[in-house]
Design a protein around this motif. Structure first.
Motif, PDB file in Angstrom:
ATOM      1  N   ASN A  20      25.516  35.713  37.212  1.00  0.00           N
ATOM      2  CA  ASN A  20      24.399  36.107  38.077  1.00  0.00           C
ATOM      3  C   ASN A  20      24.794  35.995  39.553  1.00  0.00           C
ATOM      4  N   ARG A  21      23.833  36.368  40.396  1.00  0.00           N
ATOM      5  CA  ARG A  21      24.099  36.376  41.837  1.00  0.00           C
ATOM      6  C   ARG A  21      24.397  34.952  42.352  1.00  0.00           C
ATOM      7  N   ALA A  22      23.671  33.967  41.841  1.00  0.00           N
ATOM      8  CA  ALA A  22      23.878  32.589  42.282  1.00  0.00           C
ATOM      9  C   ALA A  22      25.290  32.122  41.957  1.00  0.00           C
ATOM     10  N   PHE A  23      25.835  32.595  40.830  1.00  0.00           N
ATOM     11  CA  PHE A  23      27.195  32.215  40.457  1.00  0.00           C
ATOM     12  C   PHE A  23      28.193  32.757  41.483  1.00  0.00           C
ATOM     13  N   LYS A  24      28.021  34.034  41.839  1.00  0.00           N
ATOM     14  CA  LYS A  24      28.945  34.648  42.792  1.00  0.00           C
ATOM     15  C   LYS A  24      28.857  33.953  44.165  1.00  0.00           C
ATOM     16  N   THR A  25      27.624  33.571  44.536  1.00  0.00           N
ATOM     17  CA  THR A  25      27.462  32.904  45.829  1.00  0.00           C
ATOM     18  C   THR A  25      28.114  31.515  45.815  1.00  0.00           C
ATOM     19  N   THR A  26      27.869  30.775  44.738  1.00  0.00           N
ATOM     20  CA  THR A  26      28.394  29.409  44.650  1.00  0.00           C
ATOM     21  C   THR A  26      29.909  29.379  44.600  1.00  0.00           C
ATOM     22  N   PHE A  27      30.485  30.330  43.861  1.00  0.00           N
ATOM     23  CA  PHE A  27      31.945  30.316  43.683  1.00  0.00           C
ATOM     24  C   PHE A  27      32.669  31.238  44.654  1.00  0.00           C
ATOM     25  N   GLY A  28      31.913  31.805  45.636  1.00  0.00           N
ATOM     26  CA  GLY A  28      32.531  32.599  46.690  1.00  0.00           C
ATOM     27  C   GLY A  28      33.136  33.898  46.203  1.00  0.00           C
ATOM     28  N   LEU A  29      32.488  34.592  45.270  1.00  0.00           N
ATOM     29  CA  LEU A  29      33.002  35.861  44.740  1.00  0.00           C
ATOM     30  C   LEU A  29      32.359  37.036  45.448  1.00  0.00           C
ATOM     31  N   ASP A  30      33.091  38.140  45.531  1.00  0.00           N
ATOM     32  CA  ASP A  30      32.577  39.378  46.125  1.00  0.00           C
ATOM     33  C   ASP A  30      31.554  39.966  45.174  1.00  0.00           C
ATOM     34  N   PRO A  31      30.314  40.135  45.643  1.00  0.00           N
ATOM     35  CA  PRO A  31      29.264  40.643  44.737  1.00  0.00           C
ATOM     36  C   PRO A  31      29.606  42.020  44.161  1.00  0.00           C
ATOM     37  N   GLN A  32      30.412  42.856  44.894  1.00  0.00           N
ATOM     38  CA  GLN A  32      30.711  44.218  44.450  1.00  0.00           C
ATOM     39  C   GLN A  32      31.984  44.284  43.611  1.00  0.00           C
ATOM     40  N   ALA A  33      32.772  43.238  43.642  1.00  0.00           N
ATOM     41  CA  ALA A  33      34.063  43.285  42.937  1.00  0.00           C
ATOM     42  C   ALA A  33      33.881  42.949  41.459  1.00  0.00           C
ATOM     43  N   GLY A  34      34.849  43.347  40.662  1.00  0.00           N
ATOM     44  CA  GLY A  34      34.824  43.005  39.242  1.00  0.00           C
ATOM     45  C   GLY A  34      35.109  41.524  39.060  1.00  0.00           C
ATOM     46  N   LEU A  35      34.846  41.057  37.854  1.00  0.00           N
ATOM     47  CA  LEU A  35      35.006  39.639  37.624  1.00  0.00           C
ATOM     48  C   LEU A  35      36.453  39.264  37.372  1.00  0.00           C
ATOM     49  N   ASN A  36      37.002  39.755  36.297  1.00  0.00           N
ATOM     50  CA  ASN A  36      38.397  39.458  35.949  1.00  0.00           C
ATOM     51  C   ASN A  36      38.681  37.957  36.062  1.00  0.00           C
ATOM     52  N   LEU A  37      37.786  37.131  35.454  1.00  0.00           N
ATOM     53  CA  LEU A  37      37.896  35.681  35.531  1.00  0.00           C
ATOM     54  C   LEU A  37      37.855  35.070  34.142  1.00  0.00           C
ATOM     55  N   ARG A  38      38.502  33.946  34.044  1.00  0.00           N
ATOM     56  CA  ARG A  38      38.376  33.140  32.838  1.00  0.00           C
ATOM     57  C   ARG A  38      37.780  31.788  33.235  1.00  0.00           C
ATOM     58  N   VAL A  39      37.220  31.138  32.231  1.00  0.00           N
ATOM     59  CA  VAL A  39      36.544  29.871  32.512  1.00  0.00           C
ATOM     60  C   VAL A  39      37.488  28.874  33.159  1.00  0.00           C
ATOM     61  N   GLN A  40      38.788  28.874  32.729  1.00  0.00           N
ATOM     62  CA  GLN A  40      39.728  27.902  33.278  1.00  0.00           C
ATOM     63  C   GLN A  40      39.887  28.026  34.791  1.00  0.00           C
ATOM     64  N   GLN A  41      39.611  29.219  35.339  1.00  0.00           N
ATOM     65  CA  GLN A  41      39.833  29.458  36.757  1.00  0.00           C
ATOM     66  C   GLN A  41      38.764  28.800  37.649  1.00  0.00           C
ATOM     67  N   ILE A  42      37.626  28.477  37.074  1.00  0.00           N
ATOM     68  CA  ILE A  42      36.584  27.852  37.904  1.00  0.00           C
ATOM     69  C   ILE A  42      36.545  26.335  37.682  1.00  0.00           C
ATOM     70  N   LEU A  43      37.510  25.818  36.933  1.00  0.00           N
ATOM     71  CA  LEU A  43      37.589  24.379  36.711  1.00  0.00           C
ATOM     72  C   LEU A  43      38.797  23.802  37.429  1.00  0.00           C
ATOM     73  N   PRO A  44      38.728  22.523  37.838  1.00  0.00           N
ATOM     74  CA  PRO A  44      39.926  21.875  38.409  1.00  0.00           C
ATOM     75  C   PRO A  44      41.027  21.815  37.375  1.00  0.00           C
ATOM     76  N   LEU A  45      42.216  21.464  37.825  1.00  0.00           N
ATOM     77  CA  LEU A  45      43.364  21.410  36.924  1.00  0.00           C
ATOM     78  C   LEU A  45      43.153  20.419  35.785  1.00  0.00           C
ATOM     79  N   ASP A  46      42.378  19.352  36.070  1.00  0.00           N
ATOM     80  CA  ASP A  46      42.157  18.347  35.031  1.00  0.00           C
ATOM     81  C   ASP A  46      40.886  18.612  34.236  1.00  0.00           C
ATOM     82  N   GLY A  47      40.417  19.883  34.216  1.00  0.00           N
ATOM     83  CA  GLY A  47      39.166  20.219  33.529  1.00  0.00           C
ATOM     84  C   GLY A  47      39.328  20.580  32.068  1.00  0.00           C
ATOM     85  N   THR A  48      40.498  20.353  31.531  1.00  0.00           N
ATOM     86  CA  THR A  48      40.738  20.704  30.124  1.00  0.00           C
ATOM     87  C   THR A  48      39.777  19.968  29.199  1.00  0.00           C
ATOM     88  N   TRP A  49      39.477  18.732  29.536  1.00  0.00           N
ATOM     89  CA  TRP A  49      38.580  17.934  28.688  1.00  0.00           C
ATOM     90  C   TRP A  49      37.221  18.592  28.509  1.00  0.00           C
TER      91      TRP A  49
END
Length: 554
Positions: free
Chosen positions: A22-51
């Motif tokens: 949603n729009r709030a997600f793009k705002t919080t994570f600093g994404l371009d509202p017009q651009a495609g996502l091309n994201l995976r969950v691992q990309q929005i987690l810190p390096l130690d977010g595997t747990w």
């Protein structure tokens, strides 16, 4: 979906690919509202977010939901923030497993919590300091809330009301504690205590100001001060004034017994006396005004009084001492010694209030005058020596013996004093004085020679005594007298010379010559006398015994 203020993402459970946000997600994570996502969950987690991913996969597999769980997420600019995650899983028509995740950013909440924690720590520290401060008080301290219930007290408060210490606890009512203290005899037995005053204390609203001194059965005096706060709590201070009152009574006895006049002056009300000794000393029935007091001062002393006033009011002095004569009502002059100090000042530095004492020192002044007359009549010089500074102060007669005036010598340094001593007398004088003081002999006497202004030596008899000691018992100040004995020394020398001349004449005589004292003891015998007597004659021998042994009585 788009209206939710919190970030929401939809991802493929099996691949981790983010399918929609949603729009709030793009705002919080600093994404371009017009651009495609091309994201995976691992990309929005810190390096130690595997747990988090592993925990979510396990929970979603077992129960179709996960959370709430707090974790840190990474925005597009690389910064991370705390968030609480809620996840649940669903299947699309094609059977693909989809995960819906709600991410609630709690950074502001956690920051606020940290502020509250820090503020709580500060409040606890302040409370601890406050409790330590009231516990350090010598006086009893207590706080009652708006319902008159005890909420805080210190150990001295328990000591003041020791008889009811077992009842002093949080929530105890003020009136209950006071009634219990009365019943326990804290304020004395019935008929001995001030019941009327205690009843007034019980009947009053606790928010009313109360200042009163309680006399307890054990003899203690407790000054009670109770004040209300703006929140209608009551703060009480309970001061044990027993020792101070006893000291006040003793001081009053000393003041009255010693005839000490206590007085006070302030710029608004003028001069006033605290007791009646001032009137007694001058014989007036009422305290005269300050201007009237000035008129009573002896004309020869007024300049000194004006100088003391000038120093106090214009020179910034804090203390003053003055001895002057004032006219008694009977017309005679009275010597008065006054000492005072500035108790408070105005903003410009001028005295606002001055307090002091005055003593009648007429007897001492007259005795001093008589002593001065005796000293002047006997031509005795006086001196005072401060062993700490090496400074000596001498009288006019002391200086006159050496051809000076006192103003030319005072203050005299130790070096100047030693330089005036005859070289042959200095060491013996210093040694004699040191040995005497070390043995506890506080009075010493010397005969020394001092250099006259014109260069000749003057024989002086000096008598010294210790007049002040330090805290360790060592002498720090001496005083004494000097007497000019030059004439006596000259006569002594002349007599010695005459005695030597006479002795030589008698020794040369061919006749036997014996000189005896009033008891018949031999004082002198020449060689001719010893030949006649046929024996050696010693000083002190009995003449009659000598004559008898020599068979010359006939």
């Amino acid at each position: 979906f788009e209206m939710c203020p919190h970030p929401i993402l939809l991802n493929d459970f099996d691949t981790g690919e983010i399918l929609d946000v949603n729009r709030a997600f793009k705002t919080t994570f600093g994404l371009d509202p017009q651009a495609g996502l091309n994201l995976r969950v691992q990309q929005i987690l810190p390096l130690d977010g595997t747990w988090l991913i592993e925990g979510a996969r396990a929970a979603l597999t077992n129960s179709q939901s996960y959370g709430p769980v707090e974790a840190r997420f990474r925005s597009n600019d690389g910064s991370d923030f705390p968030a609480v995650v809620h996840c649940f899983m669903s299947n699309d028509p094609n059977g693909r497993r989809l995960v819906w995740s709600l991410i609630e950013n709690v950074a502001d909440i956690r920051a606020k919590e940290q502020e509250l924690t820090a503020e709580s720590s500060r409040l606890e520290a302040t409370k601890a300091r406050f409790l330590a401060a009231i516990e350090a008080l010598d006086d009893g301290f207590a706080i009652f809330d708006a319902d008159d219930r005890l909420v805080l007290w210190n150990t001295p408060y328990l000591r003041v009301f020791a008889e009811i210490a077992d009842l002093i606890e949080e929530g105890a009512l003020y009136d209950d504690l006071l009634r219990a203290a009365i019943a326990k005899g804290t304020f004395g037995a019935e008929g001995e205590r001030d019941d009327a005053n205690l009843q007034r204390r019980l009947d009053r609203p606790l928010t009313e100001v109360w200042d009163n001194e309680d006399k307890l059965a054990d003899g203690r005096l407790i000054w009670v001060r109770e004040r209300a706060t703006p929140s209608r709590e009551t703060v009480g201070l309970y001061e044990d004034t027993t020792a101070r009152r006893l000291a006040d009574r003793r001081l009053q006895q000393v003041v009255e017994g010693g005839g000490i006049a206590v007085w006070d002056w302030d710029s608004e009300h003028g001069f006033s006396t605290i007791n009646d000794c001032w009137e007694t000393m001058l014989g007036y029935g009422a305290s005269p005004a300050l201007a009237g007091l000035i008129d009573l001062v002896h004309p020869e002393d007024r300049m000194a009084v004006f100088e003391a006033q000038r120093e106090l009011f214009l020179g910034g002095g804090d203390e003053f001492g003055l001895r002057c004569r004032m006219r008694h009502q009977s017309g005679r002059w009275v010597w008065l010694l006054t000492r005072g100090h500035v108790a408070s000042r105005w903003g410009d530095g001028s005295p606002r209030r001055v307090s002091g004492i005055t003593l009648d020192v007429t007897l001492q002044a007259e005795a001093q005058e008589r002593l001065s007359q005796v000293i002047d009549g006997t031509k005795v010089g006086t001196w005072e020596h401060d062993m700490r500074t090496g400074i000596t102060l001498v009288s006019d007669r002391w200086a006159e013996i050496l051809g000076y005036r006192a103003v030319e010598l005072n203050p005299m340094s130790l070096e100047t004093w030693l330089a005036s001593l005859h070289p042959d007398d200095a060491e013996s004088l210093i040694t004699h004085e040191r040995e005497s003081f070390e043995s506890g002999q506080w009075q010493v006497e010397h005969e020394v020679r001092l250099r006259h202004r014109e260069g000749h030596w003057v024989w002086v008899l000096t008598r010294a005594q210790v007049s002040e000691w330090d805290e360790n018992g060592r002498p720090v100040r001496t005083s004494g007298i000097n007497v000019d004995i030059s004439a006596a020394k000259a006569l002594e020398a002349a007599l010695a010379q005459e005695r030597d001349t006479l002795a030589r004449v008698m020794e040369a005589s061919i006749s036997g010559i014996v000189v005896v004292d009033e008891r018949g003891g031999v004082v002198f015998a020449n060689a001719a006398a010893e030949r006649v007597l046929g024996r050696k004659v010693s000083e002190g021998d009995c003449l009659l015994a000598l004559l008898g042994s020599a068979d010359v009585l006939d």
